[in-house]
Design an enzyme around this catalytic site. Structure first.
Site, short mmCIF file in Angstrom:
data_model
loop_
_atom_site.label_atom_id
_atom_site.label_comp_id
_atom_site.label_asym_id
_atom_site.label_seq_id
_atom_site.Cartn_x
_atom_site.Cartn_y
_atom_site.Cartn_z
N GLU A 91 -9.89 1.13 1.51
CA GLU A 91 -11.12 0.39 1.26
C GLU A 91 -12.21 1.15 0.53
OE1 GLU A 91 -11.68 -2.54 4.84
OE2 GLU A 91 -10.21 -1.03 5.37
N ALA A 123 -2.33 4.26 7.79
CA ALA A 123 -1.78 5.60 7.55
C ALA A 123 -2.17 6.56 8.67
CB ALA A 123 -2.27 6.14 6.21
N THR A 127 0.80 -1.21 0.00
CA THR A 127 0.00 0.00 0.00
C THR A 127 0.83 1.27 0.00
OG1 THR A 127 -0.05 -0.34 2.36
CG2 THR A 127 -1.99 -1.01 1.13
#
Lengths: 736, 330
Positions: free
Chosen positions: A702, A507, A465
């Protein structure tokens, strides 16, 4: 070199290592004397193992040991240590002869090589007492139960009968989504190595500290005896958020074999033992006035779970906050089936729930003859309609506006079947995307090295990611240094603790901790200097000093100053390191915290052959600050790609006799290929949400999969005038 | 994986010899299907004979204007060959519609003919029932999940389909398979190469256990240039056909002079719709004729719980493929 900035699209720090193969994934670590473990799985869905014959397997070449329910080490509480999800799940650890689903682990073969382990595994014969498995989802509705889960079983706002009685129009439909499996590129894998009582695990996971805790508890050993390493995770999407059976089995097998054991799941074993998205049956009723004002929303969901554990796919969760309505009533019920326990899959709840709700809104827009965006604006929730809290930040109107402009929404023909190109019917649709903003407590450390570089460290995960990159970026930006001088380290339980990389929270949880650690590390430089007689800053007050560009200086004289390497030198050449941590403040509880987006789709449908293709997707998101435009957009695009699979392709088919997933491979389990995808145009408003966290960033992992399936489904309806409410929309369902 | 021995053959004769004398020996071409099945435990050869060094990789013109595809010519080389592209366009289309670029680079033309079914119940040894893997054990697909299964020429013992795209085009092109065994060479018309399951679904082709495919010969034909391969699948690439149609048609003054129709994804073998072809001869080249032919082609279809959609899908596909193949012919 200029100092790093938040949001800049730096390329991935780990990109080169990944494309050159230097990045090591769990199964790739060289561990000396490692033996190869292969899991044998059940071929029935319900019953008991009456006999496992390992005679032939034991004498096969290269076999080290074979664990079965008859000889496997006994674990405390039969291996049910009671660690809560996501880390802990009900595992199958050869403690009993019971079989609860097809493809359940029932033995482990350990051999010198993978080929030998597979051969020996094939030579094992198993006899069962077979009982009829429960496999019919709809037949289970009558006995469905709410489940022992934190998701509330039923919630109602307002006077329900009144809400529907006052409705002038109504949409009353059932939407279904199928069973799905995650299939990250890297299958789950674990290498377990014991050194006396100390256990080291190389594991592909979204949660190293969760693995540490659940393995320690399950084996009944002290938490501190387990170390988990995972510098790279080859995709997880929720399936690696929990510690599944193979992790503990690897540790058990290594103990018995008295040498390290590696277990890498076969692709077929990704279907059952490590979770999947449960199928849903969602009944939605919308009541509205002729002008589109919602009077009531009802969303009743069934999803399946396994016979051994409750997992709720909370499809109704977004319905509770997306639109203003005097009545909002939702329910969640579970149907236990003899299949592997389902689990979190990218936007669990929102991915499936927004499909249903946003298609229902499209149906309502058609009934009241309103533009779908107008209908949504008409029912725009200024505050959370069920918790009644203000939103921490909501700029959904801007998303609709910007998305509509970029996409060219005004040119859409609202009547279905209005646009034709030869055999193809063209359609346009839109939907709202939403996903909660989550964060939790996290720790990090920042270290000034003697060589002039800075290391930022956190025991978190990078699932592909961009965690490495944003950790370095935030540390560099905080220190006013170029990103090239910062190295990031993660994925080791010896590091400061990070939370599970799930719920799009990495994050927003880790980078505030990185920021705090960087500030603490500077403070430590300052403290060392003012306390050191040899320093030009000796005896100054801390607030007289500042740090930027790798230099410590007096605020009064910013041109002078010293490089931090001098501080390190004066510190007996010991790197200067400090920890920092961050957690949500109490004030965040005053807000309802969510991200938002508007997704627009253009599709073509070959009406006679039934094939639908997504030509283009335009999506505009309000996800707070983008920490790194490149990696953030990459995740949003990934979500849209998966949404394309969700709406058109993905489905795990279960054999109704044996309960076995029939399409348990990547040839028959369809995820999108490049040719399935058209142009994908992603934009983000980049408006900080400081009510949520200091940097203003909400997670982006998501939200991309939410809403988009509905936008595509709505576009298909606009193209052909046929409403398919059962995913996936395969050619047989669309064919004229 | 079960242990096996490995040898390389340098000439066709030695390969045939090794095959004839070997114990449960199999030939290894590209390995794209065989090695996969060996990993699955479905194929368990004791010996593998690598034929990649045989001089069978050439694609050459035949004296009668036809084309010879060597058995070890790669699928990707075949699809990009100028003579294949110009004379037999649907053959190139069918190859490119299959698998992935990586697989096509490895897969051989001969091996393509010997692909085994993708029936779930055949591919996964966890299922007790499969008359192909264990003759006499039953067919789990008939009462199982059978969305991808056959609708034509099925039997009570097996409803699996042949997975190849290339073979559908070859069936329509009246290809001939040239093989060599211990007793010399023989030529097998394509329609006789693959078999229907009947009560021996484990026997999939008329190739004998000791025979090697040398080449696939394509006759010169008046219709092959006007041909089209249509594949309907669940995603745009890298998926087996739900239904596919290879259609070739020769039109003169608006009426059909010659025509070939073969279907994939519907039967245990590439399915030639010969009655439909006969019906079309002399008929006007229009949608009405194609519809009538499509109806006839599917008249004997028998569907199962999950695959009834294949009947209308096959009909629509026949009409579409014929329409495209006929193109602008006068």
């Amino acid at each position: 070199m200029s100092s790093a900035t938040i949001g800049a699209p730096y390329i991935r720090l780990d990109g080169r290592a990944k494309v050159t193969g230097a990045a090591k994934y769990a199964a790739e670590f060289k561990v000396s004397n490692v033996a190869q473990g292969v899991i044998v799985t059940s071929t029935i869905a319900n019953g008991k193992i009456t006999r496992i014959d390992t005679t032939a397997a034991e004498s096969a070449p290269g076999v080290v040991t074979i664990l079965t329910p008859s000889n496997a080490p006994r674990l405390p509480k039969n291996g049910e240590a009671g660690v809560n999800p996501p880390a802990g799940r009900r595992l199958q650890l050869l403690q009993t002869a019971d079989v609860h689903y097809n493809n359940q682990p029932i033995a482990v073969v350990v051999a010198e090589s993978l080929e030998e382990a597979y051969l020996a595994a094939a030579l094992i014969t198993v006899r069962y007492q077979v009982d009829a498995p429960k496999l019919d989802f709809e037949a289970g509705f009558a006995e469905a139960h709410p489940g022992k889960n934190k998701v509330p079983p039923m919630l109602s706002e307002g006077n329900v009968p009144e809400g529907f009685e006052s409705a002038e129009v109504r949409v009353d439909q059932v939407y279904t989504t199928p069973m799905e499996n995650h299939n990250p590129m890297e299958p789950h894998a674990t290498i377990a190595a014991w050194d006396g009582e100390m256990l080291t695990l190389h594991d592909s996971t979204q949660y190293i500290f969760g693995v540490k805790q659940s393995v320690a508890k399950t084996l009944g050993i002290p938490n501190d005896n387990v170390r988990v390493l995972c510098p790279f995770t080859g995709g997880g999407f929720g399936s690696k958020g929990s510690t599944w059976s193979h992790v503990v089995l690897a540790a058990m097998a290594a103990k018995v074999a008295k040498r390290p054991v590696k277990i890498s799941l076969a692709r077929s074993q990704m279907f059952g033992p490590v979770g999947g998205r449960p199928q849903t049956h969602q009944h939605i009723t919308l009541g509205a006035k002729h002008d589109g004002t919602l009077t009531a929303i009802r969303h009743d969901c069934y999803s399946h779970t396994s016979m051994i554990e409750d997992f709720v796919e909370p499809s109704s969760s977004a319905t509770r906050m997306l639109y203003e309505a005097p009545v909002i009533t939702t329910s969640q019920k579970l149907v236990p089936l003899a299949v592997g326990t389902p689990t979190f899959q990218r936007a669990p709840g929102e991915a499936t729930g927004t499909f249903a709700l946003e298609v229902a809104m499209d149906e309502l827009a058609e009934q009241v003859k309103m533009d779908p965006i107008e209908l949504r604006l008409k029912n725009y929730a200024e505050a959370d309609p069920t918790s009644h809290k203000p939103f921490s930040g909501k700029h959904l109107r801007e998303c609709y506006k910007q998305g509509a402009a970029t996409f060219g929404w005004s040119k859409r023909q609202s009547a279905p079947r209005s646009q034709r190109e030869g055999h193809l019917l063209i359609g346009h649709g839109m939907a709202t995307a939403t996903y909660p903003a989550n964060r939790s407590q996290a720790e990090a450390a920042v270290r000034f090295e003697a060589n002039g570089r800075v290391t930022v460290i956190s025991g978190t995960q990078d699932l592909g990611t961009g965690t490495y990159t944003i950790m370095a970026q935030v540390a560099a930006a905080t220190l006013g240094m170029p990103i090239d001088l910062v190295d990031a380290e993660l994925g080791d339980t010896k590091m400061p603790q990070g939370p599970v990389s799930g719920g799009s929270q990495t994050a927003a949880s880790v980078t505030p901790a990185v920021q705090a650690a960087a500030q603490q590390a500077v403070l430590k430089l300052v403290t060392l200097e003012i306390g050191n007689q040899a320093s030009p800053f000796h005896n100054l007050q801390p607030d007289e000093l500042d740090f930027k560009g790798g230099k410590l200086f007096r605020k009064a004289a910013p041109e002078s100053g010293i490089a931090f390497t001098e501080v390190v030198k004066r510190n007996n050449n010991q790197p200067v390191e400090a920890k920092g941590s961050a957690e949500p403040s109490e004030s965040t509880e005053e807000f309802s915290q969510h991200s938002w987006g508007a997704v627009f789709a253009e599709v073509s449908v070959d009406e006679t052959l039934g094939t639908a293709r997504v030509r283009r997707l335009t999506a505009v998101y309000d996800v707070g600050t983008l920490l790194n435009e490149r990696t953030a957009k990459s995740q949003l695009i990934g979500g849209l790609v998966w949404a394309t699979g969700l709406v058109l392709e993905e489905e795990t088919h279960i054999d109704k006799v044996t309960g076995r997933p029939v399409n348990n491979n990547l040839a028959e389990y369809h995820v999108p290929v490049n040719l399935d995808l058209g142009d994908i145009d992603v934009a983000a408003l980049n408006i900080p949400d400081k009510n949520f966290e200091p940097l203003g960033a909400r997670g982006v992992g998501e939200i991309g999969i939410t809403g988009a399936a509905a936008a595509i489904a709505n576009a298909i309806y606009n193209a052909v005038g046929k409403r398919v409410r059962e995913l996936p929309i395969t050619p047989d369902k669309l064919m004229a | 994986m079960y242990p096996f021995s490995f040898q390389r053959a340098d000439a066709a004769d030695t390969a045939v010899d090794a095959l004839a004398h070997g114990k449960n020996a199999k030939l290894l071409g590209g390995g794209t299907n065989l090695v996969d099945l060996m990993k699955q435990g479905v194929e368990r050869p004791s010996e593998l004979i690598d034929i990649n060094r045989l001089p069978l990789a050439e694609i050459t013109e035949l004296p009668d204007g036809g084309l010879r595809l060597g058995a070890t010519a790669r699928n990707s080389d075949t699809a990009s060959h100028p003579l294949v592209r110009t004379r037999y366009p649907m053959l190139a289309q069918s190859i490119l519609a299959g698998a992935s670029a990586q697989l096509r680079n490895m897969a051989t033309d001969g091996g393509n003919l010997l692909q085994r079914t993708r029936c779930y119940y055949f591919y996964d040894t966890a299922y007790e029932q499969c008359n192909k893997r264990k003759p006499g054990s039953g067919c789990a697909a008939i009462n199982g999940y059978n969305r991808v299964h056959g609708i034509l020429g099925t039997s009570a013992e097996c409803i699996a389909t042949h997975p190849s795209d290339m073979c559908v085009a070859l069936a329509a092109l009246d290809a001939v398979v040239r093989v060599r065994g211990p007793r010399g060479e023989r030529r097998i018309p394509f329609s006789e190469f693959h078999r229907l399951p009947g009560n021996t679904p484990q026997i999939e082709t008329s190739l004998r256990a000791d025979e090697l495919i040398l080449s696939i010969d394509l006759p010169k034909s008046p219709y092959a240039e006007h041909s089209h391969y249509l594949k309907v699948r669940d995603r745009a690439s890298y998926a087996f056909a739900l239904v596919s149609v290879a259609a070739a048609i020769e039109v003169e003054h608006g009426s059909i002079r010659s025509v070939r129709i073969a279907m994939g994804g519907v039967a245990h073998k590439p399915w030639r719709a010969e009655a439909a072809e006969k019906l079309l001869i002399g008929k006007p080249a229009n949608e009405g004729s194609y519809r009538a032919a499509a109806e006839l082609a599917l008249v004997n279809a028998k569907t199962y719980e999950h695959n009834a959609f294949k009947v209308p899908m096959a009909k629509q596909s026949i009409v579409r493929a014929l329409t495209i193949a006929a193109g602008e012919q006068a």
